[in-house]
Every structure is written in structure tokens, then in C-alpha cells.
Design a protein around this motif. Structure first.
Motif, short mmCIF file in Angstrom:
data_model
loop_
_atom_site.label_atom_id
_atom_site.label_comp_id
_atom_site.label_asym_id
_atom_site.label_seq_id
_atom_site.Cartn_x
_atom_site.Cartn_y
_atom_site.Cartn_z
N PRO A 74 0.82 -1.22 0.00
CA PRO A 74 0.00 0.00 0.00
C PRO A 74 0.85 1.27 0.00
CG PRO A 74 0.02 -1.00 2.18
CD PRO A 74 0.69 -1.98 1.26
N LEU A 75 0.29 2.33 -0.60
CA LEU A 75 0.94 3.62 -0.64
C LEU A 75 0.09 4.63 0.13
CD1 LEU A 75 1.90 3.77 -4.43
CD2 LEU A 75 3.40 3.16 -2.53
N ARG A 76 0.72 5.57 0.80
CA ARG A 76 0.02 6.62 1.52
C ARG A 76 0.24 7.96 0.85
NH1 ARG A 76 1.83 3.04 5.39
NH2 ARG A 76 0.32 2.46 7.01
N LEU A 77 -0.81 8.78 0.82
CA LEU A 77 -0.68 10.11 0.24
C LEU A 77 0.01 11.06 1.21
CD1 LEU A 77 -4.12 10.61 -1.56
CD2 LEU A 77 -1.88 10.19 -2.59
N GLY A 78 -0.29 10.95 2.49
CA GLY A 78 0.35 11.79 3.49
C GLY A 78 -0.41 13.07 3.76
N SER A 79 0.04 13.82 4.75
CA SER A 79 -0.60 15.08 5.13
C SER A 79 0.43 16.03 5.72
CB SER A 79 -1.73 14.81 6.14
OG SER A 79 -1.20 14.19 7.31
N GLY B 48 3.91 10.43 3.36
CA GLY B 48 3.23 9.98 2.15
C GLY B 48 3.93 10.44 0.88
N VAL B 49 3.37 10.06 -0.26
CA VAL B 49 4.01 10.33 -1.56
C VAL B 49 3.44 11.55 -2.26
CG1 VAL B 49 4.58 7.90 -1.90
CG2 VAL B 49 2.39 8.79 -2.77
N LEU B 50 2.38 12.16 -1.73
CA LEU B 50 1.74 13.28 -2.42
C LEU B 50 2.69 14.46 -2.59
CD1 LEU B 50 -0.74 14.56 -3.70
CD2 LEU B 50 -1.49 15.27 -1.41
#
Length: 235
Positions: free
Chosen positions: A77-82, A211-213
């Protein structure tokens, strides 16, 4: 004030890891990451060794984006982050996106300034022109689109999968070193140098936003600046 706050937070993030990803299924992830690293490195080496204007460049680079993307999602899984630039406001994805935009513009601007100096150095200028030649001989719109898509795919893989696979062994350093080594498969020292700077910045963004965003937006903006601003400078 905002720039100062962002710079302080990025600096503090090196010492304080706010990424909750524990690196689950690390053995499986590492095997998958290793496999796709080899495939991607080979494709990168081949794609940047074709002659500028060769039609094979397009399917090779598109295929490379596919490899990075498939590898990213296949490994876990990948996370977008904040992120939040204000301590009193909870982190959110909009903050992470804003951080990515600001950082991308800053890093892109720094590279443009560096290019203005590098163009006066014959050896360095030649290395830069080897890469920029693909934009000169091909469709600028297509090359730009491929650059942006590959930038996004690289972040999903390197700041997503590789970063998570490296945990808990200093993922900022490990993911950046791996990114530079793969980039060096192109045989161009300038790309390796750019990869070291961009990889470090994006790894820190991954760590500070979990995350990767943010790193993906930074990479895409940086890539757009490189494709559109550097060819006129080295012309």
C-alpha cells in the motif's frame, strides 16, 4: 514567514520521523522492489542510450513509467500523506500538496540558477545537452508529458515502495542512494547529481508528510521546469 516555517519543519523532520509506516511485509516488499529496480534500471540505461530522435525513445520511457508504477502498487500500500504549515491546524492532504508545490518551485528555481552557471563549463554543458537533446529532436509536448508521467511514477516507486522497504534502516538515506544508483545507470553524471539533490529533497518530504503526495508534486513541477526552462539556457 511561510518559507521560514517550511524550511524549519523540513529540517526538523530529519531528526523527527513522523511517518507511521512500520514497513509491514518488508521481506516480500523488498523482493518485489529489488526485481523492479533491476528491470527499471535496465530500461533507463537503454532509453537514454538511443539516439535523440529515435522513435524507440518513446515506448522505452513510457514502459519505464509503467514498470515503476506497477512495482509501486505490487509491493504494498501507498500513503498520500498530510501536512500543516501552521502548528494549530491539523495536517491534511491540501497542506501536503501545498508543500509539494512550494518545494518544487524552489528546487526548480535553484536548478535554473545552477544551469546558468553550468552552461559556461564545457564538460558540464555537454553532459546536460546529452539529455536535453531528446527535447530538441522530439515533440516538446510529448517529451514534457513523458517527463511528468515518469516523475510521478518514480515518486510512487522510490519514495513509496523503496522508502517503505528500507525501513527501519534510515529510509531517507537508503532510498536516496538507491535512486542515485539507478539514475546513474543512464551513464550520465549530471543525471546522477540531479538525482542526488532531488532524491534527498523528496525523501525528506516523504518523511515529513508520511506519504508520496508532496514528493510527487515536487518532482512533477521540477520536471516541468527542467524540460521547459533548460533547453533555451543550453541552446
Amino acid at each position: 514567514m511561510l518559507v521560514t516555517t517550511l524550511a524549519r519543519d523540513l529540517y526538523n523532520s530529519i531528526a523527527a520521523d513522523r511517518d507511521p509506516d512500520p514497513g509491514t511485509d518488508s521481506v516480500r516488499r523488498r523482493w518485489i522492489v529489488g526485481l523492479f529496480l533491476v528491470i527499471g534500471a535496465v530500461m533507463l540505461a537503454v532509453s537514454l542510450r538511443v539516439e535523440p530522435g529515435d522513435a524507440a525513445f518513446y515506448p522505452l520511457t513510457i514502459g519505464m513509467a509503467v514498470v515503476w508504477t506497477v512495482g509501486a502498487f505490487a509491493s504494498g500500500p501507498l500513503r498520500l500523506g498530510s501536512y500543516s504549515p501552521v502548528a494549530t491546524r491539523p495536517p491534511d492532504r491540501l497542506g501536503a500538496a501545498g508543500l509539494g508545490v512550494v518545494t518544487g518551485l524552489a528546487v526548480g528555481g535553484a536548478f535554473v540558477v545552477g544551469a546558468l552557471v553550468a552552461r559556461m563549463i564545457p564538460g558540464v554543458s555537454d553532459l546536460a545537452n546529452q539529455v536535453l537533446a531528446f527535447a530538441d529532436y522530439g515533440s516538446l509536448a510529448v517529451v514534457t508529458a513523458i517527463t511528468l508521467v515518469n516523475g510521478l511514477a518514480e515518486e510512487l516507486f522510490f519514495r513509496g515502495s523503496v522508502y517503505s522497504a528500507a525501513r527501519p534502516h534510515n529510509p531517507v538515506l537508503v532510498s536516496t542512494v538507491i535512486y542515485v544508483l539507478v539514475t546513474m545507470a543512464s551513464g550520465n553524471v549530471m543525471l546522477g547529481f540531479a538525482g542526488a539533490i532531488l532524491g534527498t529533497v523528496c525523501a525528506i518530504l516523504r518523511r515529513s508528510t508520511a506519504g508520496v503526495l508532496a514528493p510527487a508534486i515536487t518532482h512533477v513541477i521540477w520536471g516541468a521546469i527542467m524540460v521547459l526552462a533548460l533547453p533555451p539556457i543550453f541552446a
